[in-house]
Scaffold this motif. Structure first.
Motif, PDB file in Angstrom:
ATOM      1  N   GLY A  38       0.824  -1.203   0.000  1.00 27.48           N
ATOM      2  CA  GLY A  38       0.000   0.000   0.000  1.00 27.48           C
ATOM      3  C   GLY A  38       0.863   1.259   0.000  1.00 27.48           C
ATOM      4  N   GLU A  39       0.232   2.391   0.301  1.00 27.85           N
ATOM      5  CA  GLU A  39       0.930   3.678   0.267  1.00 27.85           C
ATOM      6  C   GLU A  39       1.915   3.852   1.416  1.00 27.85           C
ATOM      7  OE1 GLU A  39      -1.569   7.080  -0.195  1.00 27.85           O
ATOM      8  OE2 GLU A  39      -2.832   6.053  -1.652  1.00 27.85           O
ATOM      9  N   ASP A  40       1.625   3.262   2.551  1.00 29.67           N
ATOM     10  CA  ASP A  40       2.469   3.437   3.741  1.00 29.67           C
ATOM     11  C   ASP A  40       3.166   2.132   4.120  1.00 29.67           C
ATOM     12  OD1 ASP A  40       0.235   2.089   4.588  1.00 29.67           O
ATOM     13  OD2 ASP A  40       0.026   3.202   6.459  1.00 29.67           O
ATOM     14  N   GLY A  41       3.548   1.340   3.126  1.00 24.72           N
ATOM     15  CA  GLY A  41       4.129   0.022   3.391  1.00 24.72           C
ATOM     16  C   GLY A  41       5.406   0.060   4.209  1.00 24.72           C
ATOM     17  N   ASP A  42       6.291   1.032   3.919  1.00 26.45           N
ATOM     18  CA  ASP A  42       7.544   1.115   4.670  1.00 26.45           C
ATOM     19  C   ASP A  42       7.267   1.388   6.151  1.00 26.45           C
ATOM     20  OD1 ASP A  42       8.782   0.746   2.236  1.00 26.45           O
ATOM     21  OD2 ASP A  42       9.496   2.815   2.064  1.00 26.45           O
ATOM     22  N   TYR A  43       6.325   2.295   6.401  1.00 24.27           N
ATOM     23  CA  TYR A  43       5.974   2.610   7.782  1.00 24.27           C
ATOM     24  C   TYR A  43       5.281   1.424   8.453  1.00 24.27           C
ATOM     25  CZ  TYR A  43       4.081   5.021  11.828  1.00 24.27           C
ATOM     26  OH  TYR A  43       3.765   5.393  13.114  1.00 24.27           O
ATOM     27  N   GLN A  44       4.436   0.727   7.720  1.00 24.50           N
ATOM     28  CA  GLN A  44       3.777  -0.456   8.284  1.00 24.50           C
ATOM     29  C   GLN A  44       4.797  -1.530   8.639  1.00 24.50           C
ATOM     30  OE1 GLN A  44       0.486  -0.684   9.202  1.00 24.50           O
ATOM     31  NE2 GLN A  44       1.302  -2.485  10.248  1.00 24.50           N
ATOM     32  N   CYS A  45       5.822  -1.685   7.798  1.00 30.49           N
ATOM     33  CA  CYS A  45       6.893  -2.636   8.115  1.00 30.49           C
ATOM     34  C   CYS A  45       7.593  -2.237   9.405  1.00 30.49           C
ATOM     35  CB  CYS A  45       7.906  -2.705   6.969  1.00 30.49           C
ATOM     36  SG  CYS A  45       7.297  -3.607   5.530  1.00 30.49           S
ATOM     37  N   PHE A  46       7.859  -0.941   9.566  1.00 28.89           N
ATOM     38  CA  PHE A  46       8.470  -0.436  10.796  1.00 28.89           C
ATOM     39  C   PHE A  46       7.608  -0.816  12.010  1.00 28.89           C
ATOM     40  CE2 PHE A  46       8.330   3.078  13.883  1.00 28.89           C
ATOM     41  CZ  PHE A  46       9.633   3.026  14.370  1.00 28.89           C
ATOM     42  N   LEU A  47       6.302  -0.590  11.903  1.00 28.58           N
ATOM     43  CA  LEU A  47       5.399  -0.922  13.010  1.00 28.58           C
ATOM     44  C   LEU A  47       5.360  -2.427  13.272  1.00 28.58           C
ATOM     45  CD1 LEU A  47       2.404   1.477  12.267  1.00 28.58           C
ATOM     46  CD2 LEU A  47       4.229   1.759  13.964  1.00 28.58           C
ATOM     47  N   ASP A  48       5.386  -3.228  12.201  1.00 23.72           N
ATOM     48  CA  ASP A  48       5.375  -4.681  12.369  1.00 23.72           C
ATOM     49  C   ASP A  48       6.638  -5.167  13.073  1.00 23.72           C
ATOM     50  OD1 ASP A  48       2.893  -4.930  11.139  1.00 23.72           O
ATOM     51  OD2 ASP A  48       3.767  -5.265   9.158  1.00 23.72           O
ATOM     52  N   PHE A  49       7.776  -4.598  12.721  1.00 24.83           N
ATOM     53  CA  PHE A  49       9.024  -4.972  13.383  1.00 24.83           C
ATOM     54  C   PHE A  49       9.005  -4.555  14.850  1.00 24.83           C
ATOM     55  CE2 PHE A  49      10.675  -6.368   9.473  1.00 24.83           C
ATOM     56  CZ  PHE A  49      11.920  -6.942   9.673  1.00 24.83           C
ATOM     57  N   LEU A  50       8.477  -3.367  15.140  1.00 23.91           N
ATOM     58  CA  LEU A  50       8.353  -2.942  16.538  1.00 23.91           C
ATOM     59  C   LEU A  50       7.480  -3.909  17.327  1.00 23.91           C
ATOM     60  CD1 LEU A  50       7.871   0.930  16.623  1.00 23.91           C
ATOM     61  CD2 LEU A  50       9.780  -0.390  17.519  1.00 23.91           C
ATOM     62  N   LYS A  60      14.966   0.521  11.625  1.00 27.16           N
ATOM     63  CA  LYS A  60      15.091   1.751  10.838  1.00 27.16           C
ATOM     64  C   LYS A  60      15.278   1.377   9.375  1.00 27.16           C
ATOM     65  CE  LYS A  60      20.070   2.573  11.002  1.00 27.16           C
ATOM     66  NZ  LYS A  60      21.083   3.571  11.223  1.00 27.16           N
ATOM     67  N   ASP A  61      15.121   2.349   8.518  1.00 24.91           N
ATOM     68  CA  ASP A  61      15.304   2.175   7.074  1.00 24.91           C
ATOM     69  C   ASP A  61      14.522   0.976   6.537  1.00 24.91           C
ATOM     70  OD1 ASP A  61      17.003   4.356   7.183  1.00 24.91           O
ATOM     71  OD2 ASP A  61      18.810   3.138   7.318  1.00 24.91           O
ATOM     72  N   CYS A  62      13.275   0.882   6.918  1.00 23.29           N
ATOM     73  CA  CYS A  62      12.438  -0.245   6.500  1.00 23.29           C
ATOM     74  C   CYS A  62      11.958  -0.053   5.060  1.00 23.29           C
ATOM     75  CB  CYS A  62      11.237  -0.376   7.422  1.00 23.29           C
ATOM     76  SG  CYS A  62      11.678  -0.748   9.123  1.00 23.29           S
ATOM     77  N   THR A  75      11.866  -5.508   5.016  1.00 25.18           N
ATOM     78  CA  THR A  75      13.282  -5.543   5.374  1.00 25.18           C
ATOM     79  C   THR A  75      13.595  -4.268   6.149  1.00 25.18           C
ATOM     80  OG1 THR A  75      13.800  -6.786   3.371  1.00 25.18           O
ATOM     81  CG2 THR A  75      15.634  -5.743   4.513  1.00 25.18           C
ATOM     82  N   CYS A  76      14.168  -4.440   7.333  1.00 26.56           N
ATOM     83  CA  CYS A  76      14.561  -3.310   8.169  1.00 26.56           C
ATOM     84  C   CYS A  76      15.970  -3.573   8.704  1.00 26.56           C
ATOM     85  CB  CYS A  76      13.641  -3.146   9.368  1.00 26.56           C
ATOM     86  SG  CYS A  76      11.929  -2.746   8.990  1.00 26.56           S
ATOM     87  N   LEU A  77      16.657  -2.497   9.033  1.00 20.81           N
ATOM     88  CA  LEU A  77      17.887  -2.636   9.796  1.00 20.81           C
ATOM     89  C   LEU A  77      17.491  -2.662  11.264  1.00 20.81           C
ATOM     90  CD1 LEU A  77      20.232  -0.083   7.988  1.00 20.81           C
ATOM     91  CD2 LEU A  77      20.224  -2.574   7.784  1.00 20.81           C
ATOM     92  N   VAL A  78      18.034  -3.629  12.000  1.00 22.01           N
ATOM     93  CA  VAL A  78      17.773  -3.760  13.430  1.00 22.01           C
ATOM     94  C   VAL A  78      19.093  -3.896  14.159  1.00 22.01           C
ATOM     95  CG1 VAL A  78      15.476  -4.770  13.149  1.00 22.01           C
ATOM     96  CG2 VAL A  78      17.460  -6.242  13.292  1.00 22.01           C
TER      97      VAL A  78
END
Length: 81
Positions: A38-50, A60-62, A75-78
């Motif tokens: 979707g439009e906010d996929g990177d942010y949603q990935c960030f929330l899913d990782f949290l 970060k950098d999801c 994919t995120c840096l953790v």
């Protein structure tokens, strides 16, 4: 005497604080989640990782990539560890 004790505690706390600070080592981690980016996929990935790893992972950098139907690859840096 009280001043010496307070100063000693302050120096110990300052030393501990300085040793716990520093740049963490970052590692890439990828996981598959249901749904599309979707439009906010990177942010949603960030929330899913949290949600999965907690704030201590400091994601970060999801990035989000649509995978198979109804799934997405996040994919995120953790923080390594």
């Amino acid at each position: 005497m009280k001043l010496v004790a307070i100063l000693s505690l302050f120096l110990v706390a300052l030393t501990l604080f300085n040793h716990t600070q520093g740049d963490p080592t970052w590692c890439p981690k990828s996981l598959t989640f249901p749904g599309s980016c979707g439009e906010d996929g990177d942010y949603q990935c960030f929330l899913d990782f949290l949600a999965k790893f907690g704030a201590s992972a400091m994601p970060k950098d999801c990035t989000c990539k649509n995978n198979q139907p109804n799934s997405r690859l996040c994919t995120c840096l953790v923080v390594c560890g």
